[in-house]
Design a protein around this motif. Structure first.
Motif, mmCIF file in Angstrom:
data_model
loop_
_atom_site.group_PDB
_atom_site.id
_atom_site.type_symbol
_atom_site.label_atom_id
_atom_site.label_comp_id
_atom_site.label_asym_id
_atom_site.label_seq_id
_atom_site.Cartn_x
_atom_site.Cartn_y
_atom_site.Cartn_z
ATOM 1 N N TYR A 122 0.788 -1.320 0.006
ATOM 2 C CA TYR A 122 0.041 -0.034 0.024
ATOM 3 C C TYR A 122 0.897 1.214 0.043
ATOM 4 O O TYR A 122 1.902 1.310 0.723
ATOM 5 C CB TYR A 122 -0.688 -0.041 1.147
ATOM 6 N N THR A 123 0.804 2.123 -0.844
ATOM 7 C CA THR A 123 1.294 3.533 -0.940
ATOM 8 C C THR A 123 0.397 4.658 -0.314
ATOM 9 O O THR A 123 0.952 5.676 0.163
ATOM 10 C CB THR A 123 1.727 3.859 -2.359
ATOM 11 N N ARG A 124 -0.796 4.644 -0.610
ATOM 12 C CA ARG A 124 -2.006 5.719 -0.485
ATOM 13 C C ARG A 124 -2.449 5.183 0.972
ATOM 14 O O ARG A 124 -3.539 4.739 0.890
ATOM 15 C CB ARG A 124 -2.884 6.034 -1.330
ATOM 16 N N ILE A 125 -1.866 5.706 2.045
ATOM 17 C CA ILE A 125 -2.110 5.458 3.286
ATOM 18 C C ILE A 125 -2.575 6.458 4.114
ATOM 19 O O ILE A 125 -1.897 7.561 4.386
ATOM 20 C CB ILE A 125 -0.900 4.661 4.059
ATOM 21 N N ALA A 126 -3.940 6.583 4.643
ATOM 22 C CA ALA A 126 -4.349 7.777 5.490
ATOM 23 C C ALA A 126 -4.288 7.321 7.002
ATOM 24 O O ALA A 126 -4.093 6.069 7.137
ATOM 25 C CB ALA A 126 -5.794 7.906 5.117
ATOM 26 N N CYS A 127 -4.357 8.266 7.799
ATOM 27 C CA CYS A 127 -4.333 7.858 9.280
ATOM 28 C C CYS A 127 -5.541 8.512 9.916
ATOM 29 O O CYS A 127 -5.512 9.833 9.782
ATOM 30 C CB CYS A 127 -3.034 8.526 10.002
ATOM 31 N N ILE A 128 -6.183 8.030 10.649
ATOM 32 C CA ILE A 128 -7.409 8.586 11.483
ATOM 33 C C ILE A 128 -6.652 8.698 12.663
ATOM 34 O O ILE A 128 -6.636 7.627 13.583
ATOM 35 C CB ILE A 128 -8.449 7.771 11.585
#
Length: 333
Positions: free
Chosen positions: A177-183
């Motif tokens: 995975y390269t487009r990783i978001a963080c909540i």
């Protein structure tokens, strides 16, 4: 109500002999013991815990202050504390502070007045306990299960949130995975800040950009994860994966993805943090960072008992090491 003297009179022995049988602290012949036990049953005598605690200067009771939450993590920590107390012959008095400083200090004063042997604090990230109250009861030790800066003599137990955030993100990266978001959690909480910092550190080490809007602040509750995931899904360039800073918010993430008709991990990989019991029963089971909640409760109680037995020992800061738990919410890109 029957007294120890009544038991002694009926059994034909001294009150000290009755005391030895009740506390099991000196040899008493089986015949005498049986007479005393029969007298206790006949009179329905109940020993006074208060009188015994005054005599030995111990109540065998631990107090715990925490802020209640819908997040199951706290309930699981309390369960670990309760089990550890029971196994060691202690009772637990639990007080919910509701995040209110005045309520926290009033509850703390009440626990101290009840002569608890020690206090566990898991509610101090936003408000420190009153130093005045603590100083009035110098013989009652405390253990902080928080990240709050504290200048008192309390022992402190923390998790390595920076490492945990880094582990979680690095695992997503290792799966392609390269487009990783963080909540992220609420940034006035140190664990939330450190988990976010761990995410940024792993992304930087892999040379991956954090795209605009890919960091969304949540509240560590179910609803916060739900709203944050909907915010990410509304983006033109939605992420492939999301690191959710605790499992409670991951439950909200699952619900948002379900409503959007998306599948986990085919359309979105989800990583949690805490390893609450519910995580393994979600569909699919949640990949997460394990916090040893039972061990946390056990360590807190043992640290408190150690402090009771050796009040002069130096203050300790104990750090728990997080571990990755791989399940099925993360695939391979």
């Amino acid at each position: 109500m029957a007294t120890m003297k009544d038991v002694a009179r009926l059994a034909g022995v001294s009150t000290s002999t009755v005391s030895h049988v009740i506390n099991n602290n000196r040899f008493v012949s089986e015949a005498v013991r049986e007479k005393i036990e029969n007298a206790i049953r006949e009179l329905n005598y109940a020993p006074s815990a208060l009188a015994r605690s005054l005599k030995i200067n111990q109540t065998r009771t631990i107090g715990m202050l925490l802020t209640a939450s819908s997040n199951p993590f706290y309930a699981e920590v309390v369960r670990g504390v309760e089990n550890s107390c029971y196994e060691r012959g202690y009772s637990l008095i639990l007080c919910n502070t509701e995040g209110d400083e005045d309520r926290m200090n009033r509850s703390l004063e009440t626990l101290m007045q009840k002569r608890v042997d020690g206090v566990l604090l898991m509610c101090t990230e936003s408000h420190l306990p009153s130093a005045e109250i603590i100083n009035r009861y110098p013989g009652i030790p405390s253990v902080m299960m928080d990240w709050a800066p504290f200048e008192g003599k309390s022992d402190i137990i923390q998790d390595n949130s920076l490492l945990g955030g880094e582990l979680a993100t690095a695992f997503l990266i290792s799966r392609g995975y390269t487009r990783i978001a963080c909540i992220a959690g609420p940034q006035d909480k140190t664990p939330a800040r450190l988990r976010l910092e761990g995410y940024k550190k792993a992304m930087s080490a892999a040379g991956l950009p954090i795209l605009p809007g890919y960091i969304v602040d949540g509240d560590f509750e179910f609803q916060g994860g739900y709203h944050a995931m909907n915010q990410l899904l509304a983006m033109h360039n939605a992420p492939q994966a999301v690191f959710t800073s605790n499992d409670a918010m991951a439950v909200g993430v699952y619900h948002a993805l379900y409503q959007a008709g998306l599948s986990i991990p085919q359309d979105m990989a989800v990583m949690g943090y805490d390893d609450i019991e519910l995580a393994r029963y979600m569909t699919p089971p949640l990949t997460t960072i394990h916090q040893p909640k039972d061990e946390l409760g056990e360590l807190a109680i043992d640290t408190l008992i150690h402090r009771l037995n050796d009040p002069g020992v130096a203050q300790q800061t104990l750090v728990l090491t997080p571990e990755l738990v791989e399940r099925h919410s993360v695939g391979i890109r």
